[in-house]
Structure formats: structure tokens, C-alpha cells
Design a protein around this motif. Structure first.
Motif, short mmCIF file in Angstrom:
data_model
loop_
_atom_site.label_atom_id
_atom_site.label_comp_id
_atom_site.label_asym_id
_atom_site.label_seq_id
_atom_site.Cartn_x
_atom_site.Cartn_y
_atom_site.Cartn_z
N VAL A 35 0.99 -1.15 0.03
CA VAL A 35 -0.01 0.01 0.12
C VAL A 35 0.72 1.27 0.14
CG1 VAL A 35 -1.61 1.15 1.22
CG2 VAL A 35 -1.79 -1.13 1.24
N ALA A 36 0.45 2.10 -1.04
CA ALA A 36 1.30 3.39 -0.89
C ALA A 36 0.44 4.23 -0.24
CB ALA A 36 1.38 3.76 -2.39
N LEU A 37 -0.69 4.38 -0.20
CA LEU A 37 -1.62 5.31 0.42
C LEU A 37 -2.86 4.83 0.89
CD1 LEU A 37 -1.77 8.63 0.44
CD2 LEU A 37 -3.44 8.42 -1.44
N TYR A 38 -3.10 5.04 2.15
CA TYR A 38 -4.25 4.88 3.02
C TYR A 38 -4.93 6.16 2.79
CZ TYR A 38 -3.22 0.18 4.64
OH TYR A 38 -2.67 -1.02 4.77
N TRP A 39 -6.14 6.26 2.73
CA TRP A 39 -6.94 7.28 3.00
C TRP A 39 -8.29 7.05 3.61
CZ3 TRP A 39 -12.09 8.25 1.37
CH2 TRP A 39 -12.45 9.60 1.63
N GLU A 40 -8.51 7.88 4.83
CA GLU A 40 -9.73 7.60 5.42
C GLU A 40 -10.55 9.22 5.63
OE1 GLU A 40 -9.91 4.73 8.54
OE2 GLU A 40 -11.63 5.53 9.42
N ASP A 41 -11.83 9.22 5.64
CA ASP A 41 -12.52 10.50 5.86
C ASP A 41 -13.10 10.48 7.30
OD1 ASP A 41 -14.85 9.32 5.78
OD2 ASP A 41 -15.47 10.38 3.75
N GLU A 42 -13.66 11.46 7.67
CA GLU A 42 -14.11 11.63 9.07
C GLU A 42 -15.42 10.89 9.28
OE1 GLU A 42 -14.92 15.93 9.51
OE2 GLU A 42 -16.65 15.92 8.40
N GLU A 43 -16.09 10.25 8.10
CA GLU A 43 -17.11 9.43 8.20
C GLU A 43 -16.95 8.06 8.26
OE1 GLU A 43 -18.89 11.15 4.81
OE2 GLU A 43 -20.13 12.55 5.90
N GLY A 44 -15.60 7.75 8.20
CA GLY A 44 -15.05 6.31 8.04
C GLY A 44 -14.82 5.54 6.71
N HIS A 45 -15.04 6.71 5.55
CA HIS A 45 -15.05 5.88 4.20
C HIS A 45 -13.56 5.67 4.13
CE1 HIS A 45 -18.89 8.56 3.63
NE2 HIS A 45 -19.04 6.99 3.53
N THR A 46 -13.22 4.49 3.26
CA THR A 46 -11.79 4.39 3.33
C THR A 46 -11.49 4.09 1.58
OG1 THR A 46 -11.87 2.13 3.54
CG2 THR A 46 -11.58 3.43 5.81
N LYS A 47 -10.08 4.45 1.54
CA LYS A 47 -9.71 3.91 -0.04
C LYS A 47 -8.12 3.21 0.37
CE LYS A 47 -11.95 6.71 -3.14
NZ LYS A 47 -11.84 8.17 -3.71
N ALA A 48 -7.58 2.42 -0.46
CA ALA A 48 -6.22 2.14 -0.42
C ALA A 48 -5.62 2.00 -1.68
CB ALA A 48 -6.31 0.86 0.46
N LEU A 49 -4.46 2.57 -2.02
CA LEU A 49 -3.96 2.40 -3.20
C LEU A 49 -2.62 1.71 -3.15
CD1 LEU A 49 -4.53 5.98 -4.84
CD2 LEU A 49 -5.85 3.80 -5.63
N SER A 50 -2.33 0.59 -3.80
CA SER A 50 -1.04 -0.10 -3.98
C SER A 50 -0.09 0.90 -4.76
CB SER A 50 -1.11 -1.23 -4.66
OG SER A 50 -1.29 -1.27 -5.81
N TYR A 51 1.24 0.69 -4.65
CA TYR A 51 2.03 1.69 -5.37
C TYR A 51 1.80 1.33 -7.12
CZ TYR A 51 4.89 3.88 -2.27
OH TYR A 51 5.47 4.62 -1.07
N PHE A 52 1.38 0.16 -7.51
CA PHE A 52 1.02 -0.08 -8.80
C PHE A 52 -0.16 0.82 -9.03
CE2 PHE A 52 -1.24 -1.88 -12.06
CZ PHE A 52 -0.42 -2.02 -13.39
N GLN A 53 -1.27 0.65 -8.25
CA GLN A 53 -2.43 1.49 -8.41
C GLN A 53 -2.30 3.02 -8.48
OE1 GLN A 53 -4.53 -0.40 -5.05
NE2 GLN A 53 -6.11 -1.15 -6.72
N LEU A 54 -1.34 3.56 -7.67
CA LEU A 54 -1.04 4.90 -7.65
C LEU A 54 -0.27 5.20 -8.96
CD1 LEU A 54 -0.85 7.66 -6.20
CD2 LEU A 54 1.38 6.73 -5.16
N TYR A 55 0.71 4.32 -9.33
CA TYR A 55 1.24 4.44 -10.56
C TYR A 55 0.05 4.63 -12.01
CZ TYR A 55 3.77 2.49 -14.89
OH TYR A 55 3.77 2.41 -16.21
N ARG A 56 -0.88 3.80 -12.00
CA ARG A 56 -1.93 3.94 -12.76
C ARG A 56 -2.49 5.25 -12.76
NH1 ARG A 56 -1.45 0.77 -16.25
NH2 ARG A 56 -2.27 -1.33 -16.36
N GLU A 57 -2.99 5.55 -11.53
CA GLU A 57 -3.63 6.86 -11.46
C GLU A 57 -3.09 8.03 -11.87
OE1 GLU A 57 -7.08 7.35 -9.39
OE2 GLU A 57 -7.39 5.28 -9.49
N VAL A 58 -1.75 8.02 -11.40
CA VAL A 58 -0.80 9.25 -11.74
C VAL A 58 -0.75 9.23 -13.25
CG1 VAL A 58 1.56 10.06 -11.70
CG2 VAL A 58 0.45 9.42 -9.66
N ASN A 59 -0.52 8.31 -14.06
CA ASN A 59 -0.24 8.07 -15.36
C ASN A 59 -1.51 8.85 -16.12
OD1 ASN A 59 2.15 6.92 -16.84
ND2 ASN A 59 2.01 6.16 -14.77
#
Ligand code: PRX
Length: 637
Positions: free
Chosen positions: A77-101
Motif C-alpha cells: 500500500v502506498a496510500l491509505y485514505w480515510e475521511d471523518e465518516e469512516g470511508h476508506t480507500k487504499a492504493l498500492s504503488y501499482f495503483q498509484l502509478y496507474r492513477e498518476v499516469n
């Protein structure tokens, strides 16, 4: 790492050696990054302009993302994200790479080229780091504007960059409320005509205004994006970003950071200070809109292949246990926050911590303002369980990375609550008097840096003269930080806050002049003076003194109007705590407002030398207005 503190041993000698030959020292650090082309010269120094690793070529997006695809990091996991309502996301380095590209491809499709400025006015969502890395990938220069700023502040920053593209979201979220970012952008663009295209990230189904031909939906544009965009090989001195910060005039300063020097500096210092590794789960609670977020949420941890945690929320919503719950949930190892946040959580009490397992923590950090020793001790004991060193890190938007701090990743020297300890290797910091001469131990003076360092700003955007004037003219051959400091007998640094017209409210940097011009733009205000007043939680709060135009009556109605005006012009972070009406302001004969005197009055201190004061009656009036205010406040208790 355990809880032992080792003696200083050869550490101070090592520091001396590092700063005596900075070129070979920094060249060694730079060679730890992958360069597309090796540099020709480590440093070209024409004071005050530095070119670090001149001739070298690299790319920030490649180093933060692509590089990790060639190791086991690819699926971590490169990035875990959570908001104040408890929604979450996780991006692996590969997924981050995809999204950045794909994001980079979208920017290209919108016509963004190398050197173009891209304004990011976004909440704390994963798309913000993605947009930064995507801009860096194609050599565009990102300029993030904190999403708590309102339309005038955003417009000023856009106009200075003359950017043509802005990325935003429909709404931000804060304490259960929606913040209408797109609506603020619509207002802003009436004042900032250079923007031709706006990309909106949809987070809600709420209605927003869409202007055809100007506004585009991210989810639609991204459908046409390619999966791969070649990372542009960029000159080491190609600007990575511009970040606006407050100074002593009303106009914010566009601090410009390089690609090579900035990345080398952050890579090196993050290892020393936080002992970061690919096993770290790193949580910096700052907003990405500040330099702390740029370096400590995005660039430094990703360069190291660490896991970053990003939280869109505040310390006490929905309850004051939320941060401790998050540390437990993700097994955070490095926790980096501000003294204001710690003071606030300390006030809620230890009870909130007791239910959570914080044993994953290894290093605690503090940044942005001086930390009081008792708050330091509370943090050490209750959050760190007396196991974790606290790194009190002194730095600035301009310095790009941490400058003075304990460095347990290298050598754990004895810590002193309230002291930022020693400068990092390669940093020649000193405390000097009015003449620029080093002061003796125990004497307060001005903090300066005497040699260039790779993380230093390249300059102020389109304003080299102001850069020279603000930072390099006060003391010959030295970078002026604007801070008061002291060194003790052992050479440890103690920071006392700003020596200029900058104030720090909850760790946020605001210029008194910027707030004054917001106050003065109210049609009924003739003149205003703003000062910072010490506050037990926020460090400082804003106090405004106002002279009204003739025919207007002081009172709660206009007080409310002034507060509303400041919030609308700058944002809620600049909300004044007190507004006082006076007939005169203390000024010098040449007409400069003597804020020092106003400050002395509200702090009940001797007002000192008033030989330059034009009219003594002005200060008498301020005194009596303030006495009355204190009286009213007391009677309300
Ligand atoms: O006054 C110092 C204070 O924050 C100022 C820089 O603010 P900014 O550019 O917003 O960057 C803040 C985060 C890097 C400094 O001039 N400051 C920063 N860190 C500390 C500090 N004051 C005391 N102790 C610190 N650790």
C-alpha cells in the motif's frame, strides 16, 4: 529503537565535518536517488541564487512511483485514505502509478505543457497527491492552494501565477458539513480571469453550477486518458512547485522549489529525522495545502517507498478519540502533528487515549510552532508511552524540508522538551544579533542559515528582487529566517517564534498585512492594525484594532461584519478573536503603525521606548479601550 538516549558522542564532530564541505556531503546524498542524467556540478552559487546538481536530470513522479514497480513495493500500500465518516480507500504503488499516469494523460489532453502552472484547490482526497505527481510527471508546476482559503485569497494566488488550469472538487467535508469548493471557485474566477479550464472531481450528488466550455468533470475526462505517459526528464532546477506563503506585505510570496535539490534534501532528512523505511506507516496530520503536506505527505515518504496515511478530518470529530483510533487501526509507526493539535487533545484528557493500542508508534513529530515543555512531556508520556523519541522539527515553507531537529535515524541524542536540538548535517544555522554577529549562549537573537542547502527555495515566483530583499538583505551573506531563537550552553537551539509581522494561528502562517487589507476592504473601515495574541491552545489568535470611517458607529454589528469580511477574503483560519474600535492608532512620525505597542498593551507589558511615537494620546486610548474590554470579559465569566 527502544527508549534509550545515547550520549552526543561524535555526533557534533560529524555535523561540523558535514557542513565544512557541503558539496561532497550533498553529492553523496544525491547519489542515493536515481538520476536520468548525472549532474555536472553539485552547486552553482551566485548569492542568493543556488543551482543544486546543475546539469542533472530526474523526475519526481518517476522516483515516487515508477521506481517502486521494480521491487516488492509494487503491491504494497502506498496510500491509505480515510475521511471523518469512516470511508476508506487504499492504493498500492501499482495503483498509484496507474492513477498518476492517467491523470497526467488527462492534463496533456487538456493542453498542459512543461512549465505550465496547474492550480490545485482540493480537499484532502487521494486525487490531490495524484494531481501533484501527475503535474510533476509532465513537468508542469503545481501550485496547491489550501482549500480552507476563500475566494479572494485563491484569486490572488492564481493571478500571481497566471495559471490557465485549475483542479477542484465539488465539495470538501469538515465536521459533518459540506464546504462548497466549486461555488468558491465560481466566485474566484470573476476575479481571476486567466483560468480557462476547470476540472471538477465529483464527490457528492449535490447540484453544482457548470459553465459549458470551461468546467469539465474529472470522471468524464479520465475515460479518454492513456495508461502510460513517459515521465519527462527534467533539469534539476526545473521548478517542481510554487507554494504561496504569507509575508510582511499583503501580497503572498510564491515560494518556488526545485526538483533535484528539493527531492535530495527531503529524501536525506526523512531518513535522519524519522528513520523512515519501506515498513513505515507514516501519518502527518497537516493538510497537503501547506509545505508540511507537500514534503511529509507526498514527496518524502513516497520517495522512500513508505506507506502514507491521509486523513480528511479534524482531531476531535466525531469525538476526541478519532486520531488514536486511526493510529491503532492502521498501526501507524510515525506520527507527525502540530503543538496546537496536541494542546487541544491534551485538554480533552488521557481518558480518550486509554481505549486504544498505540504500541505501533516508533517516532513522534512536532512542527509549525514552538511546543511548550509541558505539552511535550504529555505527548511523550501519553501518546508515545515513554518509548518514542519526539522530533521537534524546525523548518519553513522556504526551507523545503526539516532543518533543525533531533535525528534519531542517525544518532539519538538526549532530548530537551521545548528545544529543536541541533541543526541537521550540512546545515550551518546560527543565532546572531542586530549586526549579524553570533550571540553568546543563552542570549536571544535572530536565527540565520549561513550556507546554501539543497532544499532551499530557488526564489519567489517572478520576483527575484523581493527574494533578495526579504531573505538575503538583512544580514550579509546569510539567509534570514524571520525567527527569534537562542542557543544554550550545549549548542541546542530554542525557537521563540516570529520576529516579523507574521503570525502563527494554530500553526497556520498568516501575515498581519494580509489580514489588515481584508479588514480595510470593508467599506466602513478607514484603517486597521492586526496583531497576534498568545493563546493557550492555538499558540496565537488574531486581534484587530479598527478606525471606522466617519458616520459609522462602533458596535457588535460592525464587529460581526468585519469578522465576516475577513472570513470571506482569506478564510475561516483567519477569523479574528477580538475586534476593537479606536479613534487613532499608534504610529511613528513617518506613519508606520507601531504594532509592538499594541501588543505590549494587550499583553499587559511595559510599552518601552516611545520616542518615535507621533501622538502619545493614541496609546492612552488603546489602553483604556483594552481595559474596558477586559472588564466586560470578566463580568461575563
Ligand atoms: O516561526 C517558525 C515556525 O513556523 C514558521 C514557518 O512556517 P511555515 O512556512 O508555515 O512552515 C511551517 C511548517 C514547516 C517558522 O518560521 N516553526 C516551524 N517549525 C517550528 C516552528 N517554531 C518552533 N518550533 C518548530 N518546530
Amino acid at each position: 529503537m527502544g527508549g534509550k538516549f545515547y550520549p552526543v558522542k561524535g555526533y557534533i564532530d560529524f555535523l561540523k565535518a558535514a557542513s565544512s564541505d557541503i558539496e561532497s556531503f550533498w553529492a553523496r546524498e544525491a547519489s542515493k536517488l536515481e538520476w536520468f542524467k548525472h549532474w555536472d556540478r553539485v552547486l552553482e552559487w551566485e548569492e542568493p541564487f543556488a543551482k543544486w546538481f546543475a546539469g542533472g536530470m530526474l523526475n519526481a513522479s518517476y522516483l515516487c512511483v515508477d521506481k517502486h514497480l521494480y521491487s516488492w513495493h509494487k503491491n504494497k500500500v502506498a496510500l491509505y485514505w480515510e475521511d471523518e465518516e469512516g470511508h476508506t480507500k487504499a492504493l498500492s504503488y501499482f495503483q498509484l502509478y496507474r492513477e498518476v499516469n492517467r491523470f497526467a494523460s488527462m492534463l496533456r489532453n487538456l493542453g498542459v505543457n512543461k512549465g505550465d502552472r496547474v492550480v490545485l484547490y482540493m480537499p484532502m482526497i487521494p486525487e490531490l497527491p495524484i494531481a501533484m505527481l501527475a503535474s510533476a510527471r509532465i513537468g508542469a508546476i503545481h501550485t496547491v492552494v489550501f482549500s480552507g482559503f476563500s475566494s479572494q485569497a485563491l484569486a490572488d494566488r492564481i493571478n500571481d501565477t497566471s495559471a490557465e488550469i485549475l483542479i477542484t472538487a465539488d465539495f470538501g467535508k469538515r465536521r459533518g458539513r459540506l464546504i462548497p469548493l466549486k461555488e468558491i471557485v465560481d466566485e474566484t474566477l470573476k476575479l481571476a480571469p486567466t483560468i480557462k479550464k476547470v476540472v471538477v472531481i465529483r464527490r457528492t450528488k449535490e447540484a453544482i453550477n457548470i459553465e459549458d466550455g470551461r468546467d469539465f468533470m474529472y470522471h468524464e475526462l479520465i475515460k479518454d486518458a492513456e495508461n502510460y505517459v513517459e515521465p519527462e526528464p527534467l533539469e534539476s532546477c526545473h521548478p517542481l512547485y510554487i507554494l504561496y506563503t504569507s509575508g510582511t506585505t499583503g501580497k503572498p510570496k510564491g515560494v518556488m522549489h526545485s526538483t533535484g535539490g528539493y527531492l535530495v534534501y527531503n529524501y536525506a532528512t526523512y531518513k535522519w529525522v524519522f528513520d523512515i523505511s519501506d515498513e513505515s506507516i507514516h501519518w502527518c496530520t497537516a493538510d497537503v495545502g501547506w509545505v508540511t503536506g507537500h514534503s511529509s505527505i507526498v514527496y518524502a515518504p513516497l520517495l522512500h517507498g513508505a506507506t502514507v496515511l491521509m486523513f480528511e478530518g479534524t482531531p476531535d470529530y466525531p469525538d476526541p478519540g478519532v486520531w488514536w483510533r486511526i493510529i491503532e487501526k492502521y498501526g501507524v509507526t510515525i506520527f507527525y502533528t502540530s503543538p496546537t493539535a496536541i494542546r487541544m487533545l491534551m485538554r480533552y484528557g488521557e481518558e480518550w487515549l486509554k481505549n486504544y493500542d498505540l504500541s505501533s508508534l516508533k517516532i513522534l513529530g512536532s512542527v509549525g510552532e514552538p511546543i511548550n515543555p509541558e505539552v511535550w512531556r504529555w505527548y511523550y508520556k501519553n501518546v508515545g508511552g515513554e518509548r518514542c523519541p519526539i522530533v521537534d522539527t524546525w523548518w519553513q515553507t522556504e526551507t523545503g524540508g526539516i532543518m533543525i531537529s533531533p535525528a534519531p535515524g542517525m544518532e539519538l541524542i538526549p532530548l530537551k522538551p521545548g528545544s529543536v536540538t541541533l541543526p541537521l548535517p550540512g546545515i550551518d544555522a546560527e543565532v546572531v544579533d542586530e549586526e549579524g554577529k553570533p550571540v553568546s549562549a543563552g542570549i536571544k537573537g535572530y536565527l540565520v542559515i549561513r550556507k546554501p542547502w539543497p532544499g532551499m527555495l530557488m526564489g519567489l515566483y517572478r520576483d527575484p528582487e523581493r527574494y533578495r530583499e526579504v531573505y538575503w538583505s538583512r544580514f550579509k551573506g546569510m539567509y534570514y529566517t524571520g525567527d527569534y531563537a537562542m542557543k544554550d550552553e550545549e549548542g541546542y537551539f530554542w525557537i521563540f517564534g516570529r520576529a516579523d509581522e507574521v503570525i502563527k494561528v494554530a500553526g497556520h502562517r498568516l501575515g498581519t498585512a494580509e489580514i489588515e487589507s481584508a479588514v480595510v476592504s470593508a467599506p466602513f473601515v478607514a484603517e486597521a492594525a492586526v496583531i497576534g495574541k498568545p493563546d493557550p491552545i492555538k499558540g496565537e489568535v488574531i486581534v484587530v484594532f479598527v478606525i471606522l470611517k466617519e458616520g459609522h458607529k462602533p458596535g457588535d454589528e460592525l464587529r460581526g461584519e468585519i469578522i465576516r469580511h475577513v472570513r470571506e477574503h482569506i478564510g475561516p483560519i483567519a477569523t479574528p478573536d477580538e475586534v476593537h474600535f479606536v479613534a487613532k492608532l499608534p504610529k511613528t512620525r513617518s506613519g508606520k503603525i507601531m504594532r509592538r505597542l499594541l501588543k505590549a498593551v494587550i499583553m499587559d507589558k511595559p510599552i518601552g521606548d516611545i520616542t518615535t511615537l507621533e501622538d502619545e494620546a493614541s496609546i492612552e486610548e488603546v489602553k483604556s479601550v483594552y481595559e474596558e474590554f477586559k472588564h466586560i470579559m470578566k463580568s461575563r465569566l
